[in-house]
Design an enzyme around this catalytic site. Structure first.
Site, PDB file in Angstrom:
ATOM      1  N   LYS A   1     -50.346   4.691  33.317  1.00 15.37           N
ATOM      2  CA  LYS A   1     -49.923   4.134  32.022  1.00 15.37           C
ATOM      3  C   LYS A   1     -50.270   2.655  31.848  1.00 15.37           C
ATOM      4  O   LYS A   1     -50.271   2.158  30.733  1.00 15.37           O
ATOM      5  CB  LYS A   1     -48.397   4.272  31.864  1.00 15.37           C
ATOM      6  CG  LYS A   1     -47.931   5.708  31.724  1.00 15.37           C
ATOM      7  CD  LYS A   1     -46.453   5.727  31.391  1.00 15.37           C
ATOM      8  CE  LYS A   1     -45.870   7.116  31.494  1.00 15.37           C
ATOM      9  NZ  LYS A   1     -44.418   7.106  31.516  1.00 15.37           N
TER      10      LYS A   1
ATOM     11  N   LYS B   1     -41.806  13.437  27.197  1.00 11.81           N
ATOM     12  CA  LYS B   1     -41.210  12.997  25.930  1.00 11.81           C
ATOM     13  C   LYS B   1     -42.209  12.272  25.044  1.00 11.81           C
ATOM     14  O   LYS B   1     -42.085  12.275  23.836  1.00 11.81           O
ATOM     15  CB  LYS B   1     -40.124  11.944  26.211  1.00 11.81           C
ATOM     16  CG  LYS B   1     -38.938  12.365  26.959  1.00 11.81           C
ATOM     17  CD  LYS B   1     -38.013  11.143  27.046  1.00 11.81           C
ATOM     18  CE  LYS B   1     -37.196  11.133  28.297  1.00 11.81           C
ATOM     19  NZ  LYS B   1     -37.787  10.311  29.366  1.00 11.81           N
TER      20      LYS B   1
ATOM     21  N   LYS C   1     -48.306  17.153  32.501  1.00 10.99           N
ATOM     22  CA  LYS C   1     -46.851  17.338  32.562  1.00 10.99           C
ATOM     23  C   LYS C   1     -46.285  17.358  31.148  1.00 10.99           C
ATOM     24  O   LYS C   1     -46.754  16.610  30.288  1.00 10.99           O
ATOM     25  CB  LYS C   1     -46.292  16.129  33.331  1.00 10.99           C
ATOM     26  CG  LYS C   1     -44.833  16.180  33.645  1.00 10.99           C
ATOM     27  CD  LYS C   1     -44.357  14.823  34.141  1.00 10.99           C
ATOM     28  CE  LYS C   1     -44.319  13.796  33.035  1.00 10.99           C
ATOM     29  NZ  LYS C   1     -43.459  12.632  33.247  1.00 10.99           N
TER      30      LYS C   1
HETATM   31  P1  TYM Z   1     -37.654  10.378  32.731  1.00 10.06           P
HETATM   32  O1  TYM Z   1     -36.721   9.885  31.676  1.00 10.06           O
HETATM   33  O2  TYM Z   1     -39.112  10.338  32.459  1.00 10.06           O
HETATM   34  O3  TYM Z   1     -37.268  11.853  33.126  1.00 10.06           O
HETATM   35  C1  TYM Z   1     -35.923  12.194  33.443  1.00 10.06           C
HETATM   36  C2  TYM Z   1     -35.917  13.271  34.514  1.00 10.06           C
HETATM   37  O4  TYM Z   1     -36.620  14.437  34.045  1.00 10.06           O
HETATM   38  C3  TYM Z   1     -37.610  14.811  34.997  1.00 10.06           C
HETATM   39  N1  TYM Z   1     -38.768  15.378  34.271  1.00 10.06           N
HETATM   40  C4  TYM Z   1     -39.324  16.558  34.539  1.00 10.06           C
HETATM   41  N2  TYM Z   1     -39.028  17.511  35.439  1.00 10.06           N
HETATM   42  C5  TYM Z   1     -39.790  18.625  35.453  1.00 10.06           C
HETATM   43  N3  TYM Z   1     -40.835  18.838  34.591  1.00 10.06           N
HETATM   44  C6  TYM Z   1     -41.166  17.897  33.671  1.00 10.06           C
HETATM   45  N4  TYM Z   1     -42.177  18.105  32.831  1.00 10.06           N
HETATM   46  C7  TYM Z   1     -40.401  16.695  33.614  1.00 10.06           C
HETATM   47  N5  TYM Z   1     -40.440  15.605  32.836  1.00 10.06           N
HETATM   48  C8  TYM Z   1     -39.442  14.791  33.248  1.00 10.06           C
HETATM   49  C9  TYM Z   1     -37.987  13.505  35.681  1.00 10.06           C
HETATM   50  O5  TYM Z   1     -38.589  13.747  36.933  1.00 10.06           O
HETATM   51  C10 TYM Z   1     -36.632  12.826  35.791  1.00 10.06           C
HETATM   52  O6  TYM Z   1     -35.922  13.319  36.896  1.00 10.06           O
HETATM   53  N6  TYM Z   1     -37.739   6.638  36.064  1.00 10.06           N
HETATM   54  C11 TYM Z   1     -37.005   7.795  35.580  1.00 10.06           C
HETATM   55  C12 TYM Z   1     -35.600   7.462  35.102  1.00 10.06           C
HETATM   56  C13 TYM Z   1     -34.805   6.756  36.135  1.00 10.06           C
HETATM   57  C14 TYM Z   1     -34.159   7.331  37.257  1.00 10.06           C
HETATM   58  C15 TYM Z   1     -33.526   6.246  37.928  1.00 10.06           C
HETATM   59  C16 TYM Z   1     -34.063   8.645  37.736  1.00 10.06           C
HETATM   60  C17 TYM Z   1     -34.557   5.427  36.145  1.00 10.06           C
HETATM   61  N7  TYM Z   1     -33.800   5.107  37.226  1.00 10.06           N
HETATM   62  C18 TYM Z   1     -32.791   6.461  39.087  1.00 10.06           C
HETATM   63  C19 TYM Z   1     -33.321   8.834  38.912  1.00 10.06           C
HETATM   64  C20 TYM Z   1     -32.687   7.767  39.575  1.00 10.06           C
HETATM   65  C21 TYM Z   1     -37.758   8.413  34.422  1.00 10.06           C
HETATM   66  O7  TYM Z   1     -38.614   7.814  33.842  1.00 10.06           O
HETATM   67  O8  TYM Z   1     -37.316   9.656  34.099  1.00 10.06           O
END
Ligand code: TYM
Length: 342
Positions: free
Chosen positions: A112, A195, A192
């Protein structure tokens, strides 16, 4: 030994089915067995271009969907990341433990980042994620596969910190769901589901109405041939649909494949299953008011604050920072009233 869990959700767009199957559902299923904290990662949403009003709206929506999905605030803490300044403070302190090289290697930055307008925070974002986790003495981080590398970095930082400054942090590990750890985009099964994917045709949003969900699934890109077989390498499109059905029904993808004669009937069954899965969540979501959501977030912030502040204070001490103690009332040199500014 703690078995506490944490997971975060970034309000950069409306939540989609990958978020639900990859992280929300696993978190909710275990919440009464393991102490759980969940937060809306609004600081993380500032790492890419954003609109302030939209960020506010999405933050409320993400929290509302977590509640509607079954998050139980009697046992689980739900809060908004920016309500706890401890995240930003620990982020900085951990930047003094992380190296430029290791964060620059993170896959998400490579995908990104790069352009001259890229926000610096996008580079250091994994360190903020490490801070989110390490603030709370966490053993397990339920996430989708795309976040595993960030949890690995968190482990490295925790171990390095403990070695350098003493045993302050619990070293966490990532927990991935057995199926649906990486739900693919329906219109491009090599990507993948996300959002913020450029086209939303292949993304099943949790708040999409049933007819939209059905249309997106019926138009999913499938593979050459007509036979329904589970083969993620050679038939990624069909295999993604089978994995979705498997995650929803609990049956194995290979066994599900044997039940369908052609792609059309597989798609129709997948659409029925996804609509039935999301219907109660959507109904509960629409019953919530913004006040209900705000109240839940405020309660969660009050519960999470003490633990987070205690961690930061241990880290500050270990790193050699001195915290000024308030002078006892009436001691020499202590003005009883604040001096009048001149
Ligand atoms: P984010 O907001 O992109 O996604 C939230 C969670 O959803 C999972 N996820 C998926 N799992 C399976 N298939 C998919 N297509 C898919 N898309 C998203 C992500 O793996 C995630 O678990 N950096 C993180 C947010 C975060 C976080 C943290 C998570 C910030 N601090 C501390 C855990 C612990 C993020 O961008 O998730």
């Amino acid at each position: 030994m703690s078995n506490r869990r944490i997971s975060g959700f970034k309000p950069t767009g409306p939540l989609q089915l990958g978020n639900y199957l990859g992280a929300i559902r696993p978190v909710i299923e275990a919440q009464h067995r393991q102490p759980t904290t969940v937060f809306v990662a609004d600081l993380h949403a500032l790492t890419v271009p954003h609109d302030p009003a939209r960020l506010r709206e999405l933050t409320t929506q993400v929290a509302g969907l977590l509640l509607a999905g079954g998050l139980d605030t009697r046992s689980t803490i739900l809060y908004r990341q920016s309500d706890l300044p401890a995240h930003a403070e620990l982020h900085y302190l951990l930047e003094c433990v992380a190296s430029y090289g290791e964060v620059h290697r993170m896959i998400q930055f490579k995908e990104k980042g790069g352009g001259s307008g890229t926000r610096l925070s996008l580079l250091t974002y994994p360190v903020l994620m490490a801070a989110d986790i390490l603030l709370h003495d966490i053993a397990e981080v339920p996430v989708g596969r795309d976040q595993r590398q960030h949890v690995e970095l968190t482990r490295d930082l925790a171990l390095r910190f403990n070695e350098r400054f003493g045993p302050v942090f619990t070293v966490p590990e990532a927990v991935l769901p057995q199926v649906a750890a990486r739900v693919a985009d329906l219109s491009d099964p090599t990507a993948k589901m996300g959002k913020t994917n450029a086209s939303t045709n292949g993304v099943l949003f949790l708040l999409d109405p049933p007819d939209v969900l059905r249309r997106k699934i019926m138009r999913a890109v499938t593979d050459t041939g007509t036979e329904v077989v589970y083969d993620p390498e050679r038939k990624p499109g069909v295999s993604n649909l089978l994995d979705l059905l498997s995650a929803i029904t609990g049956d194995k993808s290979e066994q599900i494949a044997a039940k369908y004669e052609n792609y059309g009937s597989l798609k129709a069954a997948t659409a029925d299953a996804v609509i039935a899965l999301l219907e109660p969540i959507q109904r509960r979501y629409h019953e919530l008011t913004p006040q209900d959501i705000e109240q839940a977030l405020a309660q969660g912030a009050a519960q999470a604050r003490e633990r987070a502040d205690a961690t930061v204070s241990r880290v500050r001490n270990a790193m050699g920072l001195t915290t000024a103690q308030p002078a006892p009332a009436g001691s020499p040199g202590t003005p009883t009233t604040a001096p009048t500014p001149r």
